[in-house]
Motif scaffolding. Structure first.
Motif, PDB file in Angstrom:
ATOM      1  N   LEU A  85      -7.969  -2.242  -5.197  1.00 47.78           N
ATOM      2  CA  LEU A  85      -9.183  -3.032  -5.055  1.00 47.78           C
ATOM      3  C   LEU A  85      -9.638  -2.956  -3.609  1.00 47.78           C
ATOM      4  CD1 LEU A  85     -11.235  -4.958  -6.348  1.00 47.78           C
ATOM      5  CD2 LEU A  85      -9.760  -6.863  -5.659  1.00 47.78           C
ATOM      6  N   GLY A  86     -10.895  -2.517  -3.426  1.00 46.17           N
ATOM      7  CA  GLY A  86     -11.458  -2.392  -2.093  1.00 46.17           C
ATOM      8  C   GLY A  86     -12.518  -3.441  -1.832  1.00 46.17           C
ATOM      9  N   PHE A  87     -12.653  -3.835  -0.549  1.00 43.76           N
ATOM     10  CA  PHE A  87     -13.674  -4.780  -0.105  1.00 43.76           C
ATOM     11  C   PHE A  87     -14.617  -4.007   0.816  1.00 43.76           C
ATOM     12  CE2 PHE A  87      -9.776  -6.940  -1.105  1.00 43.76           C
ATOM     13  CZ  PHE A  87     -10.184  -8.024  -1.857  1.00 43.76           C
ATOM     14  N   PHE A  88     -15.816  -3.767   0.316  1.00 47.70           N
ATOM     15  CA  PHE A  88     -16.736  -2.812   0.923  1.00 47.70           C
ATOM     16  C   PHE A  88     -17.921  -3.523   1.568  1.00 47.70           C
ATOM     17  CE2 PHE A  88     -20.296   0.161   0.784  1.00 47.70           C
ATOM     18  CZ  PHE A  88     -19.729   1.324   1.267  1.00 47.70           C
ATOM     19  N   PHE A  89     -18.219  -3.136   2.817  1.00 45.44           N
ATOM     20  CA  PHE A  89     -19.350  -3.689   3.552  1.00 45.44           C
ATOM     21  C   PHE A  89     -20.261  -2.537   3.979  1.00 45.44           C
ATOM     22  CE2 PHE A  89     -15.687  -6.358   4.154  1.00 45.44           C
ATOM     23  CZ  PHE A  89     -16.156  -7.648   4.007  1.00 45.44           C
ATOM     24  N   GLY A 102      -3.754  -1.420  -2.616  1.00 43.97           N
ATOM     25  CA  GLY A 102      -3.315  -0.978  -3.926  1.00 43.97           C
ATOM     26  C   GLY A 102      -1.853  -1.283  -4.170  1.00 43.97           C
ATOM     27  N   ILE A 103      -1.512  -1.286  -5.437  1.00 43.01           N
ATOM     28  CA  ILE A 103      -0.120  -1.477  -5.846  1.00 43.01           C
ATOM     29  C   ILE A 103       0.226  -0.421  -6.881  1.00 43.01           C
ATOM     30  CG2 ILE A 103      -0.753  -3.193  -7.613  1.00 43.01           C
ATOM     31  CD1 ILE A 103       1.936  -4.598  -6.903  1.00 43.01           C
ATOM     32  N   ASN A 104       1.399   0.162  -6.733  1.00 43.67           N
ATOM     33  CA  ASN A 104       1.860   1.239  -7.606  1.00 43.67           C
ATOM     34  C   ASN A 104       3.217   0.853  -8.189  1.00 43.67           C
ATOM     35  OD1 ASN A 104       1.350   4.500  -8.023  1.00 43.67           O
ATOM     36  ND2 ASN A 104       3.527   3.988  -7.980  1.00 43.67           N
ATOM     37  N   TYR A 105       3.336   0.944  -9.522  1.00 42.44           N
ATOM     38  CA  TYR A 105       4.597   0.600 -10.167  1.00 42.44           C
ATOM     39  C   TYR A 105       5.079   1.785 -10.994  1.00 42.44           C
ATOM     40  CZ  TYR A 105       8.089  -1.635 -13.140  1.00 42.44           C
ATOM     41  OH  TYR A 105       9.255  -1.956 -13.806  1.00 42.44           O
ATOM     42  N   THR A 106       6.299   2.229 -10.728  1.00 41.35           N
ATOM     43  CA  THR A 106       6.944   3.287 -11.496  1.00 41.35           C
ATOM     44  C   THR A 106       7.977   2.659 -12.419  1.00 41.35           C
ATOM     45  OG1 THR A 106       6.638   4.865  -9.688  1.00 41.35           O
ATOM     46  CG2 THR A 106       8.264   5.419 -11.369  1.00 41.35           C
ATOM     47  N   PHE A 107       7.775   2.823 -13.709  1.00 42.21           N
ATOM     48  CA  PHE A 107       8.679   2.218 -14.678  1.00 42.21           C
ATOM     49  C   PHE A 107      10.066   2.851 -14.574  1.00 42.21           C
ATOM     50  CE2 PHE A 107       4.497   1.337 -16.187  1.00 42.21           C
ATOM     51  CZ  PHE A 107       4.585   0.122 -16.842  1.00 42.21           C
TER      52      PHE A 107
END
Length: 480
Positions: free
Chosen positions: A69-73, A469-474
């Protein structure tokens, strides 16, 4: 429940997507953005691989879920000017008194923060030739909010304003009754949902295919696609251009890719994203006074993109270089330009399209992995400008043109399953895109666009963004 989930997804991805290269996102997700968008031959994460080269997805051997998720200006600025001797009045545009002063002004966008999400998931398996993925990315967008000018030479009835300052008045944002656009607002977004399949032809060569399903929405205020209601002197009532609320369109397309990994550091990749064909936007138009205006349709597709990539990995470094060609000139909604001509042979005042040119994009990125669990990345993106200066007037609702973009990102690998990603982006347009003010009422055989000599319209912008960002490896189940 399913319907509610779909509505929530569309809402989330329609909160705001704003592009840096024409109207195309330079990358998706924290890692791909931090590499300047380069991923065609250097797949560092699943989002970048699926966005730029479906074949590169074959390097992932795990089940992985990623969300960013980015916060763009952004800070677009719209400027325009009139030379001495031109007078805008409440009824017509024509030669004014030689004493009429030059007029110049600028208007800054007041939109505020926008949000840029990206969601992807991959199913990979070690020693399998097949890899599957799904994604939902905001891949395109533009939007501006320029308020109506309040420093005006006269009121709507033609009564002079004795306190008017011509050196700080933006004529393109004057009210429509004074031949400006008034409050100028646009909002466009494109959500692409894709399924990706990669197949390993050998341990070094993979191919991939990706069908794409697209949802877009477009808001225009005023709506230049519609014919204006000209002043009474031209047979109208002077209501001007109508406004149009947000309207959706659905489209489809595909992407194909090939990926080669030499096994000794060198990697090569190529992909081709077809033209994403959309149905027409069906605008319900309303004049500024609240009365109904004729409805219109407008088709705006997403251009085909060819990407070529080179990657090289050595010791603690991963290098990526991508070259892209964006084919606006053969894309519905972008290839046409100028004014619509009515059955009577005269211009209606409705705009045909943007008239954009094909552009090239260069993306380069470098990752350093020498610090345990803390890889760092830098990236740069260069983009050509698709706007012809003769047609710059038609792109005032779509000023999101960034020539140079700089990124710095890093990740923190919490453990084998969890990883946090972040990137900071800054972009600038490297000066203004500038052209003449155009008026269909001034069209002649020698002036087919209705150019007003001595006038100007220009826009420039800078952008900044922080994305996380968040990355999850099962984890794989281990049998006793």
């Amino acid at each position: 429940m399913k319907t509610s989930f779909i509505k929530l997804t569309v809402l989330l991805f329609s909160l705001g997507m704003y592009a840096q290269t024409g109207h195309i996102m330079q990358g998706v997700g924290s890692i791909n953005m931090s590499m300047g968008g380069a991923a065609t031959a250097q797949p560092l994460d699943i989002s970048g691989a699926m966005h730029w080269n479906p074949a590169a997805l074959s390097v992932f051997d795990d089940k992985i879920l990623k969300f960013d998720l980015g916060f763009f200006f952004s800070s677009p600025e719209l400027s325009s000017s009139l030379p001495s001797g031109l007078l805008y009045d409440a009824g017509d545009l024509g030669p004014g008194s030689p004493a009429s002063p030059p007029v110049y002004g600028s208007t800054k966008d007041d939109r505020g923060v926008s949000y840029m999400p990206a969601l992807s998931m991959v199913w990979g398996k070690e020693n399998s030739k097949h890899t599957f993925g799904v994604s939902a990315f905001g891949i395109s967008g533009f939007g501006v909010t320029f308020p109506q000018e309040t420093n005006l030479p006269m009121d709507i009835n033609g009564n002079p304003n004795m306190e008017w300052n011509p050196n700080n008045s933006n004529p393109i944002n004057w009210p429509q009754g004074l031949n400006g656009f008034g409050h100028l607002e646009s909002d466009y977004m494109l959500l692409q949902v894709s399924g990706t399949y990669a197949y390993e032809l050998s341990d070094k060569l993979s191919i991939g295919i990706q069908p794409n399903f697209n949802y877009a929405s477009l808001t225009l205020n005023p709506n230049p696609i519609a014919s204006p209601d000209f002043p009474a002197s031209m047979g109208g009532t002077g209501k001007g251009y109508p406004k149009a609320d947000s309207t959706p369109a659905f489209g489809f397309g595909a992407q194909f890719g090939i990926f080669y990994d030499s096994g000794s550091g060198l990697k090569l990749g190529a992909s081709y994203k077809t033209n994403q064909t959309f149905g027409a936007f069906e605008f319900d138009n309303t004049y500024m006074d609240g009365t109904d205006a004729p409805d219109v349709e407008f088709q705006m597709d997403y251009p085909a993109i060819m990407s070529l990539g080179l990657g090289y990995s050595f010791t603690d470094f991963d290098f990526a270089l991508d070259f892209r060609r964006v084919f606006y000139e053969s894309t519905e909604g972008f290839e046409a330009s100028g004014w619509e001509i009515g059955d009577n042979g005269y211009p209606t005042g409705a705009v045909k399209g943007f008239g954009w040119q094909d552009i090239s994009i260069l993306s380069v990125g470098l990752q350093y992995k020498g610090i345990n669990r803390l890889p760092m990345r830098v990236g740069y993106t260069y983009s050509g400008n698709p706007i012809d200066e003769d047609l710059a007037f038609f792109s005032t609702p779509a000023t999101a043109i960034i020539k140079n973009a700089y990124q710095f990102g890093l990740s923190y690998e919490i453990n084998d399953a969890w990883r946090l990603d972040a990137v900071y982006h800054y972009g600038d347009s490297d000066g203004s895109t500038e052209g003449r003010i155009l008026d269909p009422r001034q069209i002649t055989p020698n002036n087919p666009l209705g150019e007003l000599p001595g006038t100007s319209v220009s826009y420039k912008m800078t952008t900044s963004m922080a994305m996380f960002g968040i990355n999850y490896t099962f984890k794989k189940k281990v049998k006793d």
